[in-house]
Design a protein around this motif. Sequence first.
Motif, PDB file in Angstrom:
ATOM      1  N   ALA A  46      38.792  46.476  46.998  1.00  0.00           N
ATOM      2  CA  ALA A  46      37.895  45.404  46.534  1.00  0.00           C
ATOM      3  C   ALA A  46      38.411  44.039  46.991  1.00  0.00           C
ATOM      4  O   ALA A  46      37.630  43.183  47.432  1.00  0.00           O
ATOM      5  CB  ALA A  46      37.767  45.452  45.017  1.00  0.00           C
ATOM      6  N   CYS A  47      39.720  43.848  46.926  1.00  0.00           N
ATOM      7  CA  CYS A  47      40.302  42.555  47.348  1.00  0.00           C
ATOM      8  C   CYS A  47      40.066  42.337  48.842  1.00  0.00           C
ATOM      9  O   CYS A  47      39.701  41.240  49.266  1.00  0.00           O
ATOM     10  CB  CYS A  47      41.792  42.511  47.034  1.00  0.00           C
ATOM     11  N   GLU A  48      40.268  43.404  49.644  1.00  0.00           N
ATOM     12  CA  GLU A  48      40.034  43.277  51.091  1.00  0.00           C
ATOM     13  C   GLU A  48      38.556  43.038  51.373  1.00  0.00           C
ATOM     14  O   GLU A  48      38.195  42.235  52.228  1.00  0.00           O
ATOM     15  CB  GLU A  48      40.498  44.544  51.825  1.00  0.00           C
ATOM     16  N   TYR A  49      37.697  43.751  50.652  1.00  0.00           N
ATOM     17  CA  TYR A  49      36.250  43.635  50.849  1.00  0.00           C
ATOM     18  C   TYR A  49      35.799  42.200  50.573  1.00  0.00           C
ATOM     19  O   TYR A  49      35.017  41.622  51.329  1.00  0.00           O
ATOM     20  CB  TYR A  49      35.549  44.609  49.895  1.00  0.00           C
ATOM     21  N   VAL A  50      36.326  41.626  49.504  1.00  0.00           N
ATOM     22  CA  VAL A  50      35.974  40.262  49.123  1.00  0.00           C
ATOM     23  C   VAL A  50      36.488  39.271  50.166  1.00  0.00           C
ATOM     24  O   VAL A  50      35.781  38.343  50.575  1.00  0.00           O
ATOM     25  CB  VAL A  50      36.555  39.967  47.713  1.00  0.00           C
ATOM     26  N   ALA A  51      37.713  39.514  50.638  1.00  0.00           N
ATOM     27  CA  ALA A  51      38.309  38.597  51.617  1.00  0.00           C
ATOM     28  C   ALA A  51      37.564  38.646  52.946  1.00  0.00           C
ATOM     29  O   ALA A  51      37.372  37.619  53.600  1.00  0.00           O
ATOM     30  CB  ALA A  51      39.781  38.950  51.822  1.00  0.00           C
ATOM     31  N   GLU A  52      37.108  39.840  53.348  1.00  0.00           N
ATOM     32  CA  GLU A  52      36.430  39.983  54.643  1.00  0.00           C
ATOM     33  C   GLU A  52      34.980  39.522  54.610  1.00  0.00           C
ATOM     34  O   GLU A  52      34.418  39.150  55.632  1.00  0.00           O
ATOM     35  CB  GLU A  52      36.471  41.450  55.108  1.00  0.00           C
ATOM     36  N   GLY A  53      34.367  39.579  53.444  1.00  0.00           N
ATOM     37  CA  GLY A  53      32.941  39.226  53.346  1.00  0.00           C
ATOM     38  C   GLY A  53      32.780  37.837  52.767  1.00  0.00           C
ATOM     39  O   GLY A  53      33.741  37.104  52.533  1.00  0.00           O
ATOM     40  N   ASP A  54      31.519  37.491  52.545  1.00  0.00           N
ATOM     41  CA  ASP A  54      31.213  36.164  52.025  1.00  0.00           C
ATOM     42  C   ASP A  54      31.091  36.257  50.495  1.00  0.00           C
ATOM     43  O   ASP A  54      30.013  36.090  49.935  1.00  0.00           O
ATOM     44  CB  ASP A  54      29.886  35.730  52.686  1.00  0.00           C
ATOM     45  N   HIS A  55      32.231  36.566  49.840  1.00  0.00           N
ATOM     46  CA  HIS A  55      32.174  36.770  48.384  1.00  0.00           C
ATOM     47  C   HIS A  55      33.227  35.905  47.699  1.00  0.00           C
ATOM     48  O   HIS A  55      34.319  35.726  48.228  1.00  0.00           O
ATOM     49  CB  HIS A  55      32.461  38.243  48.039  1.00  0.00           C
ATOM     50  N   ASP A  56      32.883  35.426  46.498  1.00  0.00           N
ATOM     51  CA  ASP A  56      33.824  34.557  45.775  1.00  0.00           C
ATOM     52  C   ASP A  56      34.904  35.354  45.054  1.00  0.00           C
ATOM     53  O   ASP A  56      35.951  34.830  44.705  1.00  0.00           O
ATOM     54  CB  ASP A  56      33.069  33.757  44.697  1.00  0.00           C
ATOM     55  N   GLY A  57      34.626  36.599  44.768  1.00  0.00           N
ATOM     56  CA  GLY A  57      35.553  37.414  43.994  1.00  0.00           C
ATOM     57  C   GLY A  57      34.795  38.651  43.569  1.00  0.00           C
ATOM     58  O   GLY A  57      33.810  39.009  44.194  1.00  0.00           O
ATOM     59  N   PHE A  58      35.252  39.304  42.513  1.00  0.00           N
ATOM     60  CA  PHE A  58      34.480  40.454  42.030  1.00  0.00           C
ATOM     61  C   PHE A  58      34.494  40.526  40.513  1.00  0.00           C
ATOM     62  O   PHE A  58      35.291  39.849  39.841  1.00  0.00           O
ATOM     63  CB  PHE A  58      34.958  41.762  42.676  1.00  0.00           C
TER      64      PHE A  58
END
Length: 325
Positions: A149-161
């Motif tokens: 989830a941390c990698e997914y958030v870092a790679e995409g345009d997301h503020d967090g989860f």
Amino acid sequence: MTEEIAVVPGDGIGQEVTPAAVEVLEAVGEFEFTEADAGDAVKDETGEALPEETYELAASADATLFGAAGESAADVILPLREAVGSFVNVRPARAYPGVDALRPETDLVFLRENTEGVYSGHENRLSEDLSTLTRVVTSSASERLAEFACEYVAEGDHDGFTVAHKANVMRETDGRFREDVLAVAEERGVDADEVLMDAFATHVCLDPEEFGVVVCPNLAGDVLSDLAAGLVGGLGLLPSANIGEENALFEPVHGTAPDIAGEGVANPTAAILSAAMLLDHLGYDEESERVDSAVTGVLEEGPRTADLGGEASTEDVTSAIVDRL
Ligand code: GGG
């Protein structure tokens, strides 16, 4: 080297939407497809829902495209996810222009734990009156999901989860899940908040924009992503990716849809978007974007299957998508 893609249509509309996804993959690249059986039909014939050669094929192929599982879901899709070593089921749920969605502002991604929870298969019928289920939650699985989830958030345009759980009731199992996921996020410097999953079910209907990436235990991820499908126009639209360390399996979120199976009218969008996720996973970024944009165009301008208010067949929609590639 040509990548080998295992194709396992399964049952019901899996038999109709999986060939549609293969047709799209054939239109954008050179792959070697190997088809294998699984599900209720093969179980009726052989007594086994998942033949050993299908398991081995999924384990060894570069990626697997799966269709749908019916009554034998527990004997088919759970072992297939295990065959590819999947620890997370990525389920995006977004509204598309032109689709009549209850909540057109919805843009969610569920990251569902994919190995344990109540789907770990420890069920027992102990007496005429009593059945039990052992729920398994490990720190290793929860932390591995959180790292993803941390990698997914870092790679995409997301503020967090957001982590959805029910730790106020299942204090030990969801308590562990919540604690481990939030601890990894803190260690990695990723913003993570939390929500009780029942409250999430209400809030996501009232205000889906409040949420983006949602990290869930196994069953919650299965149920809440289907709920989100209702917000964006139905189950015919949601793809998914079962990701492992070295291997992966892609499947529409929907099941076999026995009410329309065999009629040639199933919406192939979810299966075709799953193929787009497969392309992205194998590094075919440009091809994946082309498929995504062809699907978006067809959803906006038609043709549409009956679930989206149209009269088109599976093949009409597939051909329209292929024509746009
Ligand atoms: N293609 C997804 C599918 O076959 N769904 C049927 C089902 O029961 N799935 C359970 C799960 O996704 O864990």
